[in-house]
Design a protein around this motif. Sequence first.
Motif, short mmCIF file in Angstrom:
data_model
loop_
_atom_site.label_atom_id
_atom_site.label_comp_id
_atom_site.label_asym_id
_atom_site.label_seq_id
_atom_site.Cartn_x
_atom_site.Cartn_y
_atom_site.Cartn_z
N ASN A 122 0.83 -1.21 0.00
CA ASN A 122 0.00 0.00 0.00
C ASN A 122 0.86 1.25 0.00
OD1 ASN A 122 -1.87 -2.18 1.19
ND2 ASN A 122 -3.28 -0.47 0.88
N LYS A 123 1.91 1.22 0.81
CA LYS A 123 2.78 2.40 0.87
C LYS A 123 3.44 2.66 -0.47
CE LYS A 123 3.38 1.75 5.80
NZ LYS A 123 4.17 1.12 6.88
N GLY A 124 3.77 1.57 -1.18
CA GLY A 124 4.31 1.75 -2.52
C GLY A 124 3.33 2.46 -3.43
N SER A 125 2.05 2.20 -3.27
CA SER A 125 1.03 2.79 -4.13
C SER A 125 0.77 4.26 -3.82
CB SER A 125 -0.28 2.00 -4.02
OG SER A 125 -0.10 0.70 -4.57
N THR A 126 1.28 4.74 -2.71
CA THR A 126 1.16 6.19 -2.43
C THR A 126 2.17 7.00 -3.22
OG1 THR A 126 2.75 6.30 -0.58
CG2 THR A 126 0.47 5.65 -0.05
N PHE A 127 3.30 6.40 -3.58
CA PHE A 127 4.40 7.11 -4.23
C PHE A 127 4.80 8.34 -3.40
CE2 PHE A 127 3.04 4.38 -7.53
CZ PHE A 127 4.00 4.32 -8.51
N ASN A 128 4.67 8.26 -2.10
CA ASN A 128 4.84 9.42 -1.24
C ASN A 128 5.91 9.15 -0.17
OD1 ASN A 128 4.58 11.53 0.66
ND2 ASN A 128 2.40 11.76 0.23
N PRO A 129 7.17 9.56 -0.41
CA PRO A 129 8.23 9.30 0.57
C PRO A 129 7.98 9.92 1.94
CG PRO A 129 9.17 9.91 -1.56
CD PRO A 129 7.69 10.18 -1.64
N SER A 130 7.34 11.07 1.98
CA SER A 130 7.08 11.72 3.27
C SER A 130 6.16 10.89 4.15
CB SER A 130 6.49 13.12 3.07
OG SER A 130 7.40 13.97 2.40
N LEU A 131 5.10 10.36 3.54
CA LEU A 131 4.19 9.49 4.29
C LEU A 131 4.91 8.24 4.78
CD1 LEU A 131 0.73 9.35 2.46
CD2 LEU A 131 1.24 10.37 4.66
N VAL A 132 5.73 7.68 3.90
CA VAL A 132 6.45 6.46 4.25
C VAL A 132 7.44 6.72 5.39
CG1 VAL A 132 8.12 4.76 3.40
CG2 VAL A 132 6.16 5.40 1.99
N GLN A 133 8.15 7.83 5.32
CA GLN A 133 9.13 8.14 6.37
C GLN A 133 8.45 8.36 7.71
OE1 GLN A 133 12.27 10.79 5.27
NE2 GLN A 133 12.79 11.32 7.37
N ASN A 134 7.35 9.08 7.71
CA ASN A 134 6.64 9.32 8.97
C ASN A 134 6.08 8.03 9.54
OD1 ASN A 134 5.39 11.10 11.01
ND2 ASN A 134 3.48 10.46 10.06
N SER A 179 13.70 2.15 -4.26
CA SER A 179 14.88 2.86 -3.76
C SER A 179 14.48 4.10 -2.98
CB SER A 179 15.80 3.25 -4.93
OG SER A 179 16.31 2.13 -5.59
N GLN A 180 13.61 4.91 -3.58
CA GLN A 180 13.23 6.17 -2.94
C GLN A 180 12.42 5.95 -1.66
OE1 GLN A 180 14.61 9.10 -4.07
NE2 GLN A 180 15.66 7.55 -5.28
N LEU A 181 11.49 5.02 -1.70
CA LEU A 181 10.70 4.75 -0.50
C LEU A 181 11.53 4.00 0.54
CD1 LEU A 181 7.20 3.85 -1.98
CD2 LEU A 181 8.14 6.08 -1.35
N GLY A 182 12.49 3.18 0.07
CA GLY A 182 13.38 2.50 1.00
C GLY A 182 14.24 3.47 1.77
N ILE A 183 14.79 4.46 1.09
CA ILE A 183 15.57 5.50 1.76
C ILE A 183 14.72 6.17 2.84
CG2 ILE A 183 16.63 7.77 1.45
CD1 ILE A 183 17.49 6.80 -1.36
N ALA A 184 13.49 6.54 2.46
CA ALA A 184 12.60 7.21 3.40
C ALA A 184 12.31 6.34 4.61
CB ALA A 184 11.29 7.58 2.70
N ALA A 185 12.08 5.04 4.38
CA ALA A 185 11.76 4.14 5.49
C ALA A 185 12.93 3.97 6.44
CB ALA A 185 11.31 2.79 4.94
N VAL A 186 14.14 3.79 5.90
CA VAL A 186 15.31 3.64 6.75
C VAL A 186 15.54 4.90 7.58
CG1 VAL A 186 17.81 3.32 6.82
CG2 VAL A 186 16.42 1.96 5.25
N LYS A 187 15.43 6.05 6.94
CA LYS A 187 15.60 7.31 7.68
C LYS A 187 14.55 7.44 8.78
CE LYS A 187 17.91 10.09 4.13
NZ LYS A 187 17.81 11.28 3.24
N GLY A 188 13.33 7.05 8.47
CA GLY A 188 12.27 7.14 9.48
C GLY A 188 12.54 6.24 10.66
N ILE A 189 12.95 5.01 10.40
CA ILE A 189 13.22 4.06 11.49
C ILE A 189 14.38 4.53 12.35
CG2 ILE A 189 14.07 1.73 11.99
CD1 ILE A 189 12.45 0.81 9.50
N GLN A 190 15.46 4.91 11.72
CA GLN A 190 16.68 5.24 12.48
C GLN A 190 16.68 6.66 13.02
OE1 GLN A 190 19.71 1.90 10.65
NE2 GLN A 190 20.18 4.03 10.25
N SER A 191 15.59 7.42 12.76
CA SER A 191 15.45 8.72 13.42
C SER A 191 14.90 8.59 14.82
CB SER A 191 14.55 9.65 12.58
OG SER A 191 13.23 9.13 12.49
#
Length: 575
Positions: A122-134, A179-191
């Motif tokens: 589902n998160k992939g279908s948003t195409f929204n890195p900000s939502l994924v990171q949060n 790649s783009q959503l993965g970057i966002a997810a890692v940053k979100g977790i490790q923040s």
Amino acid sequence: MKVSLALLGLVSVVADSYDDQAEAIVAKMSVNQWIAQMAQVNIGFILNADGSVNTNAITQCAKLGVGSFLNGAFTPSQWRTLVSQIQSIYAANNAPPALYGLDSVHGANYVTGAILSPHQINKGSTFNPSLVQNSAFITARDTVAGGVNWVFAPGLDLTVHKRWSRVYETFGEDPYLASQLGIAAVKGIQSAPGVAASIKHFIGYGATSNGDDRGPAYLNDYQVLNYHAPSFIEAVKNANPLSVMASYVSVNDVPMVVNTHLTVDLLRNDLGFNGVLLTDWEDIYNLNYVHKLVNNNQDAIAMSMSKSSVDMSMIPYDLSFISLAQNLVNAGTIPSSRFRQSAKRIIKMKLQMGLYQNSVPGGDYVGLVGSAADRQAALDVARESIILLKNQNNVLPLSGQPKIFLTGPSIDNIGYLCGGWTWLWQGVTDNSKFPGSYSIKGAFQNLYSDQSKISSLQGVDISGVTTDSLNTAKYMASQAQYTIIAVGEQPYAEMVGNTPDATLPAGQLQYIRDIASTGTKVILVLVQGRPRLLNGVADVVHAVIDAMLPCMMGGQAIAEIILGIVNPSGRLSIT
């Protein structure tokens, strides 16, 4: 430029500092302690039969220096009590602080009371890195609220075979999007302070050649480098994940835990990854149990240590890895330096996480678990992820509050909306674990002011077996201007979800045709973790909505989209 160079210099100094600190700690450890750092054991090893904590087992682990634990499902306070007890016993025995890992894959799905987000597809279908990171930050924050410091996420696998049972754990099939959503997810977790991410599953897991989970993959270097590697390359380069989890998959008949080409040449040398490489469940021993490449578990360890760059073994049931690896060192089969290298990476990761300063982080987050803000964040993802696939004659959105008939196996089941990895490995199949959330039926009832305009009947179950009179269902449909039918899959995870046929159960498909034959305008909602064949039923309905697995807030999001409160904006991440 001067500022940039200065910042780069500071980063280098910090990195060198962690490396120097890790070296100083490892230099004072014994060979046996190096080996023990590489061991990860399941929670069952430290619990008694009645579920109480076995302090003797924890003490045994502490004295050996076992590096990590995993699994469990508790409230935040219960988690903190357990992790605090572990870390206290470890400190009393002068052992390095322990890592504790959980598969928090769509929210903190093993922390009771957390708000679970939609699955990764589902998160992939948003195409929204900000939502994924949060969303990833909330996941990590709720996990560490229990003192648990290691999140086995995000999944950076790409979907290749659409019958694969882990499609829903991916961002889709596109390397750039992942790649783009993965970057966002890692940053979100490790923040979240004190939390490490583990990107997974390195590499080619989604390329199962037969559609089954853990099926073999056959990939040339071009396919690996241009399709499967970019999401891992970009995450390592731009988000600095502290760990990577190896895949179960055999690539070109070489299991990942003995794959020199991929875990050494690609991961360490080409990608420059210097963090911790963790196996998946029992995967070193699978060289013996599954692949039959060796005759015993000691030889399995020897093969893995000599051919891969694995740092930690998810053993997971006992401490056998330690004694067997000690035998290998004593016999001169594997040099002690191999275990020293991995122990240093593990200790360095613990330093980077700040565990030597605070071994039970996250205390300030306990009161935030399950907050209204988290519920809103999950709703935002669900709303942006749901996809409108068909809208014949602009039947949607529905105007006003017309008379509707709600039916189908997924119409009143939040567990089905959430899929696997939801409170339990294989998920749950009812509404009881989701207080404050609505099924699709419940959401319509909540949004309608006149309940007399809503009728409902399940009709068929998730296997396609009739649960109610078909004549009754057809009559109720004929009396409604619109019928919303929710169909799809029951929850599953990993190999349990293997299926030889991508077609939805015949009983579900026939039920849709039967209801459509009444003349009611049918809105079909698909609740599923992967694409399923519909065998033409999309042609007999007026609208098709691909909800996938939107989880706890999915019922509300689906109802809002159908009623025009929210505009559907999700896009397919799989062709």
